[in-house]
Design a protein around this motif. Structure first.
Motif, PDB file in Angstrom:
ATOM      1  N   ILE A  77       4.207  24.040  43.213  1.00  0.00           N
ATOM      2  CA  ILE A  77       2.876  23.798  42.656  1.00  0.00           C
ATOM      3  C   ILE A  77       2.206  22.613  43.360  1.00  0.00           C
ATOM      4  CG2 ILE A  77       1.649  23.026  40.570  1.00  0.00           C
ATOM      5  CD1 ILE A  77       2.680  25.995  40.641  1.00  0.00           C
ATOM      6  N   GLN A  78       2.947  21.557  43.584  1.00  0.00           N
ATOM      7  CA  GLN A  78       2.375  20.367  44.225  1.00  0.00           C
ATOM      8  C   GLN A  78       1.928  20.647  45.658  1.00  0.00           C
ATOM      9  OE1 GLN A  78       4.739  16.821  43.790  1.00  0.00           O
ATOM     10  NE2 GLN A  78       4.877  17.078  41.580  1.00  0.00           N
ATOM     11  N   ARG A  79       2.599  21.573  46.320  1.00  0.00           N
ATOM     12  CA  ARG A  79       2.206  21.927  47.685  1.00  0.00           C
ATOM     13  C   ARG A  79       0.986  22.845  47.709  1.00  0.00           C
ATOM     14  NH1 ARG A  79       7.689  22.611  47.843  1.00  0.00           N
ATOM     15  NH2 ARG A  79       7.526  24.870  47.862  1.00  0.00           N
ATOM     16  N   ARG A  80       0.728  23.550  46.644  1.00  0.00           N
ATOM     17  CA  ARG A  80      -0.291  24.596  46.622  1.00  0.00           C
ATOM     18  C   ARG A  80      -1.639  24.175  46.041  1.00  0.00           C
ATOM     19  NH1 ARG A  80       0.588  29.101  49.362  1.00  0.00           N
ATOM     20  NH2 ARG A  80      -0.560  30.222  47.771  1.00  0.00           N
ATOM     21  N   LEU A  81      -1.634  23.285  45.058  1.00  0.00           N
ATOM     22  CA  LEU A  81      -2.870  22.939  44.357  1.00  0.00           C
ATOM     23  C   LEU A  81      -3.411  21.592  44.813  1.00  0.00           C
ATOM     24  CD1 LEU A  81      -2.488  25.334  42.444  1.00  0.00           C
ATOM     25  CD2 LEU A  81      -2.963  23.806  40.567  1.00  0.00           C
ATOM     26  N   ASP A  82      -4.724  21.487  44.771  1.00  0.00           N
ATOM     27  CA  ASP A  82      -5.391  20.226  45.017  1.00  0.00           C
ATOM     28  C   ASP A  82      -4.838  19.185  44.040  1.00  0.00           C
ATOM     29  OD1 ASP A  82      -7.850  18.571  45.946  1.00  0.00           O
ATOM     30  OD2 ASP A  82      -8.015  18.612  43.747  1.00  0.00           O
TER      31      ASP A  82
ATOM     32  N   ALA B 150       0.919  26.382  37.572  1.00  0.00           N
ATOM     33  CA  ALA B 150       0.815  24.935  37.296  1.00  0.00           C
ATOM     34  C   ALA B 150       0.710  24.677  35.797  1.00  0.00           C
ATOM     35  CB  ALA B 150      -0.389  24.341  38.021  1.00  0.00           C
ATOM     36  N   ILE B 151      -0.106  25.471  35.108  1.00  0.00           N
ATOM     37  CA  ILE B 151      -0.273  25.292  33.668  1.00  0.00           C
ATOM     38  C   ILE B 151       1.037  25.588  32.938  1.00  0.00           C
ATOM     39  CG2 ILE B 151      -1.493  26.132  31.614  1.00  0.00           C
ATOM     40  CD1 ILE B 151      -3.876  26.786  33.592  1.00  0.00           C
ATOM     41  N   VAL B 152       1.686  26.645  33.318  1.00  0.00           N
ATOM     42  CA  VAL B 152       2.965  27.007  32.700  1.00  0.00           C
ATOM     43  C   VAL B 152       4.013  25.929  32.968  1.00  0.00           C
ATOM     44  CG1 VAL B 152       4.867  28.678  32.801  1.00  0.00           C
ATOM     45  CG2 VAL B 152       2.503  29.486  32.731  1.00  0.00           C
ATOM     46  N   THR B 153       4.016  25.389  34.178  1.00  0.00           N
ATOM     47  CA  THR B 153       5.005  24.378  34.551  1.00  0.00           C
ATOM     48  C   THR B 153       4.819  23.088  33.762  1.00  0.00           C
ATOM     49  OG1 THR B 153       5.178  25.330  36.759  1.00  0.00           O
ATOM     50  CG2 THR B 153       6.015  23.097  36.478  1.00  0.00           C
ATOM     51  N   ILE B 154       3.595  22.602  33.618  1.00  0.00           N
ATOM     52  CA  ILE B 154       3.415  21.365  32.854  1.00  0.00           C
ATOM     53  C   ILE B 154       3.756  21.592  31.393  1.00  0.00           C
ATOM     54  CG2 ILE B 154       0.918  21.647  32.517  1.00  0.00           C
ATOM     55  CD1 ILE B 154       3.010  18.357  32.750  1.00  0.00           C
ATOM     56  N   ASN B 155       3.462  22.778  30.876  1.00  0.00           N
ATOM     57  CA  ASN B 155       3.858  23.070  29.501  1.00  0.00           C
ATOM     58  C   ASN B 155       5.383  23.090  29.367  1.00  0.00           C
ATOM     59  OD1 ASN B 155       1.654  23.713  27.382  1.00  0.00           O
ATOM     60  ND2 ASN B 155       0.834  24.479  29.310  1.00  0.00           N
ATOM     61  N   MET B 156       6.071  23.575  30.386  1.00  0.00           N
ATOM     62  CA  MET B 156       7.535  23.553  30.371  1.00  0.00           C
ATOM     63  C   MET B 156       8.029  22.107  30.394  1.00  0.00           C
ATOM     64  SD  MET B 156      10.325  25.572  32.793  1.00  0.00           S
ATOM     65  CE  MET B 156       9.080  25.822  34.011  1.00  0.00           C
ATOM     66  N   TRP B 157       7.453  21.269  31.257  1.00  0.00           N
ATOM     67  CA  TRP B 157       7.850  19.858  31.311  1.00  0.00           C
ATOM     68  C   TRP B 157       7.601  19.180  29.956  1.00  0.00           C
ATOM     69  CZ3 TRP B 157      11.219  18.523  34.563  1.00  0.00           C
ATOM     70  CH2 TRP B 157      11.179  18.867  35.907  1.00  0.00           C
ATOM     71  N   ASN B 158       6.448  19.460  29.344  1.00  0.00           N
ATOM     72  CA  ASN B 158       6.160  18.890  28.017  1.00  0.00           C
ATOM     73  C   ASN B 158       7.213  19.322  27.012  1.00  0.00           C
ATOM     74  OD1 ASN B 158       2.505  19.306  28.132  1.00  0.00           O
ATOM     75  ND2 ASN B 158       3.772  17.722  29.035  1.00  0.00           N
TER      76      ASN B 158
ATOM     77  N   LYS C 240      -5.998  16.356  42.738  1.00  0.00           N
ATOM     78  CA  LYS C 240      -6.851  15.919  41.629  1.00  0.00           C
ATOM     79  C   LYS C 240      -6.950  16.992  40.549  1.00  0.00           C
ATOM     80  CE  LYS C 240      -9.576  12.271  43.655  1.00  0.00           C
ATOM     81  NZ  LYS C 240     -10.899  11.668  43.780  1.00  0.00           N
ATOM     82  N   LEU C 241      -7.065  18.238  40.957  1.00  0.00           N
ATOM     83  CA  LEU C 241      -7.112  19.327  39.987  1.00  0.00           C
ATOM     84  C   LEU C 241      -5.798  19.416  39.230  1.00  0.00           C
ATOM     85  CD1 LEU C 241      -8.641  21.769  38.809  1.00  0.00           C
ATOM     86  CD2 LEU C 241      -7.524  23.153  40.573  1.00  0.00           C
ATOM     87  N   LEU C 242      -4.703  19.295  39.937  1.00  0.00           N
ATOM     88  CA  LEU C 242      -3.392  19.359  39.305  1.00  0.00           C
ATOM     89  C   LEU C 242      -3.222  18.245  38.275  1.00  0.00           C
ATOM     90  CD1 LEU C 242      -0.653  20.718  39.087  1.00  0.00           C
ATOM     91  CD2 LEU C 242       0.094  19.378  41.069  1.00  0.00           C
ATOM     92  N   PHE C 243      -3.677  17.038  38.599  1.00  0.00           N
ATOM     93  CA  PHE C 243      -3.573  15.935  37.628  1.00  0.00           C
ATOM     94  C   PHE C 243      -4.405  16.212  36.380  1.00  0.00           C
ATOM     95  CE2 PHE C 243      -2.478  13.145  41.406  1.00  0.00           C
ATOM     96  CZ  PHE C 243      -1.138  13.075  41.075  1.00  0.00           C
ATOM     97  N   LEU C 244      -5.588  16.788  36.553  1.00  0.00           N
ATOM     98  CA  LEU C 244      -6.427  17.103  35.396  1.00  0.00           C
ATOM     99  C   LEU C 244      -5.738  18.124  34.493  1.00  0.00           C
ATOM    100  CD1 LEU C 244      -9.978  17.401  37.045  1.00  0.00           C
ATOM    101  CD2 LEU C 244      -9.018  15.440  35.800  1.00  0.00           C
ATOM    102  N   VAL C 245      -5.167  19.144  35.099  1.00  0.00           N
ATOM    103  CA  VAL C 245      -4.456  20.185  34.345  1.00  0.00           C
ATOM    104  C   VAL C 245      -3.252  19.595  33.621  1.00  0.00           C
ATOM    105  CG1 VAL C 245      -3.009  22.246  34.645  1.00  0.00           C
ATOM    106  CG2 VAL C 245      -5.257  22.126  35.742  1.00  0.00           C
ATOM    107  N   LYS C 246      -2.472  18.794  34.329  1.00  0.00           N
ATOM    108  CA  LYS C 246      -1.282  18.189  33.719  1.00  0.00           C
ATOM    109  C   LYS C 246      -1.654  17.260  32.567  1.00  0.00           C
ATOM    110  CE  LYS C 246       1.840  18.306  37.653  1.00  0.00           C
ATOM    111  NZ  LYS C 246       2.790  17.510  38.428  1.00  0.00           N
ATOM    112  N   LEU C 247      -2.689  16.488  32.775  1.00  0.00           N
ATOM    113  CA  LEU C 247      -3.115  15.552  31.741  1.00  0.00           C
ATOM    114  C   LEU C 247      -3.648  16.295  30.517  1.00  0.00           C
ATOM    115  CD1 LEU C 247      -3.175  12.539  31.242  1.00  0.00           C
ATOM    116  CD2 LEU C 247      -5.453  12.490  32.260  1.00  0.00           C
ATOM    117  N   ARG C 248      -4.465  17.324  30.734  1.00  0.00           N
ATOM    118  CA  ARG C 248      -5.032  18.068  29.614  1.00  0.00           C
ATOM    119  C   ARG C 248      -3.936  18.746  28.780  1.00  0.00           C
ATOM    120  NH1 ARG C 248      -8.625  18.049  25.735  1.00  0.00           N
ATOM    121  NH2 ARG C 248      -8.898  20.141  24.918  1.00  0.00           N
TER     122      ARG C 248
END
Length: 144
Positions: free
Chosen positions: A24-29, A124-132, A31-39
């Protein structure tokens, strides 16, 4: 106090999650990834992830104003069309209910992202939810 350290107890499984994160980190921008993870982390109430991702976003040059505004992203005009679509999709996937992701949310994202970008965003959304869902029940402590 931490309940369990998955990295130590289930290292092989933990490594698979880390590898998905690396993809995910290699594929997404960034700043966008941080916004998604934070939200998603705000929605899920994951203090560990909110702390970590907000710090990383600031280090990457994201403004604190935009980071704070993620909590109320619908009421501000600090995010562009692609970011708004990603945040709406993050909300829907994170709060996945009986009806799933509404068509209008998906269709809006599909208009501003290619199919490949949309697949990466969904991962990316699924992954941050998994980390949470790892950090919250295991009670990952905030770094000092």
């Amino acid at each position: 106090m931490r309940r369990i350290n998955l990295q130590e107890v289930a290292p092989e499984g933990f490594e698979h999650v880390r590898r998905l994160e690396g993809y995910i980190q290699r594929r997404l921008d960034k700043k966008l990834l941080f916004l998604v993870k934070l939200r998603a982390s705000f929605i899920n109430g994951c203090a560990y992830c909110v702390d970590m991702h907000s710090q990383h976003a600031i280090e990457a040059g994201e403004s604190t104003r935009r980071l704070f505004a993620v909590a109320t992203w619908r009421e501000v005009d600090l995010f562009d069309e692609r970011e708004r679509a990603a945040l709406a999709l993050t909300d829907s996937v994170t709060r996945l209910g009986e009806g799933g992701v509404p068509d209008d949310v998906w269709d809006t994202a599909a208009k501003v992202y290619t199919e490949e970008e949309l697949a990466d965003l969904l991962l990316a959304i699924v992954t941050i939810n998994m980390w949470n869902r790892i950090a919250i029940p295991s009670r990952n402590p905030l770094p000092a």
